[in-house]
Design a protein around this motif. Sequence first.
Motif, PDB file in Angstrom:
ATOM      1  N   GLY A 107     -11.810  74.262 126.961  1.00  0.00           N
ATOM      2  CA  GLY A 107     -11.514  72.877 126.657  1.00  0.00           C
ATOM      3  C   GLY A 107     -10.945  72.087 127.813  1.00  0.00           C
ATOM      4  O   GLY A 107     -10.582  70.915 127.643  1.00  0.00           O
ATOM      5  N   ARG A 108     -10.876  72.684 128.998  1.00  0.00           N
ATOM      6  CA  ARG A 108     -10.274  72.019 130.149  1.00  0.00           C
ATOM      7  C   ARG A 108     -11.328  71.715 131.210  1.00  0.00           C
ATOM      8  O   ARG A 108     -12.166  72.567 131.525  1.00  0.00           O
ATOM      9  CB  ARG A 108      -9.156  72.881 130.740  1.00  0.00           C
ATOM     10  N   HIS A 109     -11.268  70.511 131.763  1.00  0.00           N
ATOM     11  CA  HIS A 109     -12.208  70.084 132.794  1.00  0.00           C
ATOM     12  C   HIS A 109     -11.815  70.653 134.153  1.00  0.00           C
ATOM     13  O   HIS A 109     -10.630  70.826 134.459  1.00  0.00           O
ATOM     14  CB  HIS A 109     -12.256  68.558 132.869  1.00  0.00           C
ATOM     15  N   VAL A 110     -12.829  70.898 134.980  1.00  0.00           N
ATOM     16  CA  VAL A 110     -12.562  71.523 136.274  1.00  0.00           C
ATOM     17  C   VAL A 110     -11.648  70.676 137.144  1.00  0.00           C
ATOM     18  O   VAL A 110     -10.796  71.196 137.869  1.00  0.00           O
ATOM     19  CB  VAL A 110     -13.892  71.853 136.992  1.00  0.00           C
ATOM     20  N   ALA A 111     -11.780  69.348 137.082  1.00  0.00           N
ATOM     21  CA  ALA A 111     -10.923  68.494 137.912  1.00  0.00           C
ATOM     22  C   ALA A 111      -9.466  68.590 137.490  1.00  0.00           C
ATOM     23  O   ALA A 111      -8.559  68.473 138.326  1.00  0.00           O
ATOM     24  CB  ALA A 111     -11.392  67.043 137.832  1.00  0.00           C
ATOM     25  N   ASP A 112      -9.225  68.810 136.202  1.00  0.00           N
ATOM     26  CA  ASP A 112      -7.851  68.906 135.714  1.00  0.00           C
ATOM     27  C   ASP A 112      -7.189  70.213 136.125  1.00  0.00           C
ATOM     28  O   ASP A 112      -5.977  70.242 136.387  1.00  0.00           O
ATOM     29  CB  ASP A 112      -7.825  68.767 134.194  1.00  0.00           C
ATOM     30  N   VAL A 113      -7.956  71.290 136.172  1.00  0.00           N
ATOM     31  CA  VAL A 113      -7.349  72.593 136.467  1.00  0.00           C
ATOM     32  C   VAL A 113      -7.371  72.928 137.958  1.00  0.00           C
ATOM     33  O   VAL A 113      -6.504  73.672 138.435  1.00  0.00           O
ATOM     34  CB  VAL A 113      -8.031  73.725 135.673  1.00  0.00           C
ATOM     35  N   ALA A 114      -8.352  72.408 138.696  1.00  0.00           N
ATOM     36  CA  ALA A 114      -8.507  72.792 140.104  1.00  0.00           C
ATOM     37  C   ALA A 114      -8.190  71.678 141.076  1.00  0.00           C
ATOM     38  O   ALA A 114      -8.044  71.934 142.276  1.00  0.00           O
ATOM     39  CB  ALA A 114      -9.936  73.292 140.357  1.00  0.00           C
ATOM     40  N   GLY A 115      -8.100  70.433 140.611  1.00  0.00           N
ATOM     41  CA  GLY A 115      -7.889  69.319 141.509  1.00  0.00           C
ATOM     42  C   GLY A 115      -9.190  68.847 142.135  1.00  0.00           C
ATOM     43  O   GLY A 115     -10.268  69.409 141.881  1.00  0.00           O
ATOM     44  N   THR A 116      -9.107  67.833 142.962  1.00  0.00           N
ATOM     45  CA  THR A 116     -10.287  67.237 143.598  1.00  0.00           C
ATOM     46  C   THR A 116      -9.989  66.920 145.052  1.00  0.00           C
ATOM     47  O   THR A 116      -8.840  66.873 145.481  1.00  0.00           O
ATOM     48  CB  THR A 116     -10.713  65.928 142.896  1.00  0.00           C
ATOM     49  N   GLN A 117     -11.073  66.695 145.799  1.00  0.00           N
ATOM     50  CA  GLN A 117     -11.002  66.098 147.125  1.00  0.00           C
ATOM     51  C   GLN A 117     -11.671  64.724 147.058  1.00  0.00           C
ATOM     52  O   GLN A 117     -12.677  64.553 146.354  1.00  0.00           O
ATOM     53  CB  GLN A 117     -11.716  66.960 148.161  1.00  0.00           C
ATOM     54  N   ASP A 118     -11.121  63.758 147.761  1.00  0.00           N
ATOM     55  CA  ASP A 118     -11.750  62.442 147.818  1.00  0.00           C
ATOM     56  C   ASP A 118     -13.071  62.529 148.570  1.00  0.00           C
ATOM     57  O   ASP A 118     -13.302  63.459 149.354  1.00  0.00           O
ATOM     58  CB  ASP A 118     -10.834  61.440 148.514  1.00  0.00           C
ATOM     59  N   ILE A 119     -13.932  61.540 148.346  1.00  0.00           N
ATOM     60  CA  ILE A 119     -15.208  61.459 149.058  1.00  0.00           C
ATOM     61  C   ILE A 119     -15.434  60.009 149.457  1.00  0.00           C
ATOM     62  O   ILE A 119     -15.065  59.096 148.706  1.00  0.00           O
ATOM     63  CB  ILE A 119     -16.373  62.005 148.189  1.00  0.00           C
ATOM     64  N   SER A 120     -15.981  59.802 150.640  1.00  0.00           N
ATOM     65  CA  SER A 120     -16.150  58.448 151.151  1.00  0.00           C
ATOM     66  C   SER A 120     -17.527  58.289 151.783  1.00  0.00           C
ATOM     67  O   SER A 120     -18.052  59.221 152.391  1.00  0.00           O
ATOM     68  CB  SER A 120     -15.070  58.143 152.190  1.00  0.00           C
ATOM     69  N   PHE A 121     -18.081  57.089 151.641  1.00  0.00           N
ATOM     70  CA  PHE A 121     -19.406  56.801 152.189  1.00  0.00           C
ATOM     71  C   PHE A 121     -19.351  55.704 153.239  1.00  0.00           C
ATOM     72  O   PHE A 121     -20.385  55.170 153.636  1.00  0.00           O
ATOM     73  CB  PHE A 121     -20.351  56.403 151.048  1.00  0.00           C
ATOM     74  N   GLU A 122     -18.165  55.394 153.718  1.00  0.00           N
ATOM     75  CA  GLU A 122     -18.037  54.343 154.721  1.00  0.00           C
ATOM     76  C   GLU A 122     -18.541  54.808 156.076  1.00  0.00           C
ATOM     77  O   GLU A 122     -18.582  56.003 156.374  1.00  0.00           O
ATOM     78  CB  GLU A 122     -16.578  53.904 154.833  1.00  0.00           C
ATOM     79  N   GLU A 123     -18.924  53.855 156.893  1.00  0.00           N
ATOM     80  CA  GLU A 123     -19.388  54.183 158.240  1.00  0.00           C
ATOM     81  C   GLU A 123     -18.194  54.605 159.091  1.00  0.00           C
ATOM     82  O   GLU A 123     -17.137  53.979 159.060  1.00  0.00           O
ATOM     83  CB  GLU A 123     -20.089  52.978 158.860  1.00  0.00           C
ATOM     84  N   LEU A 124     -18.395  55.682 159.861  1.00  0.00           N
ATOM     85  CA  LEU A 124     -17.303  56.250 160.648  1.00  0.00           C
ATOM     86  C   LEU A 124     -17.631  56.190 162.132  1.00  0.00           C
ATOM     87  O   LEU A 124     -18.797  56.049 162.518  1.00  0.00           O
ATOM     88  CB  LEU A 124     -17.079  57.710 160.235  1.00  0.00           C
ATOM     89  N   PRO A 125     -16.610  56.324 162.990  1.00  0.00           N
ATOM     90  CA  PRO A 125     -16.882  56.402 164.427  1.00  0.00           C
ATOM     91  C   PRO A 125     -17.704  57.634 164.760  1.00  0.00           C
ATOM     92  O   PRO A 125     -17.832  58.555 163.946  1.00  0.00           O
ATOM     93  CB  PRO A 125     -15.494  56.475 165.055  1.00  0.00           C
ATOM     94  N   SER A 126     -18.267  57.671 165.955  1.00  0.00           N
ATOM     95  CA  SER A 126     -19.213  58.734 166.309  1.00  0.00           C
ATOM     96  C   SER A 126     -18.563  60.092 166.468  1.00  0.00           C
ATOM     97  O   SER A 126     -19.246  61.115 166.498  1.00  0.00           O
ATOM     98  CB  SER A 126     -19.956  58.370 167.594  1.00  0.00           C
ATOM     99  N   THR A 127     -17.233  60.146 166.591  1.00  0.00           N
ATOM    100  CA  THR A 127     -16.520  61.422 166.660  1.00  0.00           C
ATOM    101  C   THR A 127     -15.378  61.396 165.644  1.00  0.00           C
ATOM    102  O   THR A 127     -14.603  60.429 165.603  1.00  0.00           O
ATOM    103  CB  THR A 127     -15.951  61.678 168.059  1.00  0.00           C
ATOM    104  N   VAL A 128     -15.305  62.453 164.823  1.00  0.00           N
ATOM    105  CA  VAL A 128     -14.300  62.523 163.762  1.00  0.00           C
ATOM    106  C   VAL A 128     -13.602  63.875 163.840  1.00  0.00           C
ATOM    107  O   VAL A 128     -14.256  64.925 163.869  1.00  0.00           O
ATOM    108  CB  VAL A 128     -14.951  62.359 162.362  1.00  0.00           C
ATOM    109  N   ASP A 129     -12.275  63.867 163.880  1.00  0.00           N
ATOM    110  CA  ASP A 129     -11.514  65.115 163.795  1.00  0.00           C
ATOM    111  C   ASP A 129     -11.710  65.694 162.393  1.00  0.00           C
ATOM    112  O   ASP A 129     -11.392  65.035 161.397  1.00  0.00           O
ATOM    113  CB  ASP A 129     -10.035  64.858 164.066  1.00  0.00           C
ATOM    114  N   THR A 130     -12.218  66.925 162.334  1.00  0.00           N
ATOM    115  CA  THR A 130     -12.737  67.458 161.075  1.00  0.00           C
ATOM    116  C   THR A 130     -12.151  68.820 160.750  1.00  0.00           C
ATOM    117  O   THR A 130     -12.054  69.692 161.611  1.00  0.00           O
ATOM    118  CB  THR A 130     -14.271  67.578 161.153  1.00  0.00           C
ATOM    119  N   THR A 131     -11.777  68.995 159.483  1.00  0.00           N
ATOM    120  CA  THR A 131     -11.415  70.306 158.956  1.00  0.00           C
ATOM    121  C   THR A 131     -12.514  70.725 157.985  1.00  0.00           C
ATOM    122  O   THR A 131     -12.799  70.008 157.024  1.00  0.00           O
ATOM    123  CB  THR A 131     -10.063  70.269 158.231  1.00  0.00           C
TER     124      THR A 131
END
Length: 302
Positions: free
Chosen positions: A180-204
């Motif tokens: 009865g529990r949704h995955v987002a409620d039990v595990a959390g989420t990461q944000d997602i973005s579709f904006e244009e970014l600079p050509s180099t991004v510090d990434t994990t």
Amino acid sequence: MDLKHAVRRIAALSAALGAATVVVAAPATADDQVVTVVSEAGRAAALAHWTPERMRQWVGDEELPPAEKIGREWEGPVPPGVGRLFFTAEPGVDGSCTATVIPSASKDVAFTAGHCVNGGLDRFDRPIKIVNVVFVPGYDRGAAPHGVFPARSFAWSSTYAGPMSGSDDDAVIALDPVGGRHVADVAGTQDISFEELPSTVDTTMFGYPVSRAAGGEALFSCVRPATREANSVTTTWNTDCDLAGGSSGGPWLRNFDPASGKGTIFSVTSRGTMTEDGVTTDLSGAAFTEPVRRLYERAGEL
């Protein structure tokens, strides 16, 4: 190569073929996405298939790629929403990828690479079905701290041409609630973005590589700059991260906060270059496009 991991297990062949008639309905193509709906019987079959023992089937395999030199095992708790994705490609090839829970109206959606759920074509140009799809958020050495979530449907953009393509190699997966529990409620989420970014991004970057170092059992990470490259066919983000197969679909996060374990997804692992010795020398992820944005926006309706 693509960075999902699959190993043929002859013992599983007949079981996979036997389940295929009830597991997945034929994909339905809308104007902008291709959706596969999993039957109730198929979801039950997926849960029965992926026992803890089967999830760990690659541990100690001497044929696995060498240990990573750049990627390192993640020492803290598994970041919110990140987990391991399991599936079977007909006829009987078990495999795994990485996926991440993202915000959605249903609280049931995970994001991964398109080729993790799109099997492409076999040598006779017949579609390869992907069945037995389950997601295990927080997976760690066989442990499923938040439960095992079967997929009720999955989709990719109609602009994605399949595993041979690096463009729009993204997919969304709608998961059944567990207890009865949704995955987002039990595990959390990461944000997602579709904006244009600079050509180099510090990434994990995160993934569950099925290498001699990890065997798919532990979460690994790379912290590297990602650079954007465009040609007449596709636009990709590229790094020298060396995570092995199984890392496909893993999130590429910007503005990552190690204390909270949260960042913003701007791509996922799609493809890599591998030497004759099986060593990954670089990874790339498709840059998000407008069709992928629409795929995400409709994911809560699956």
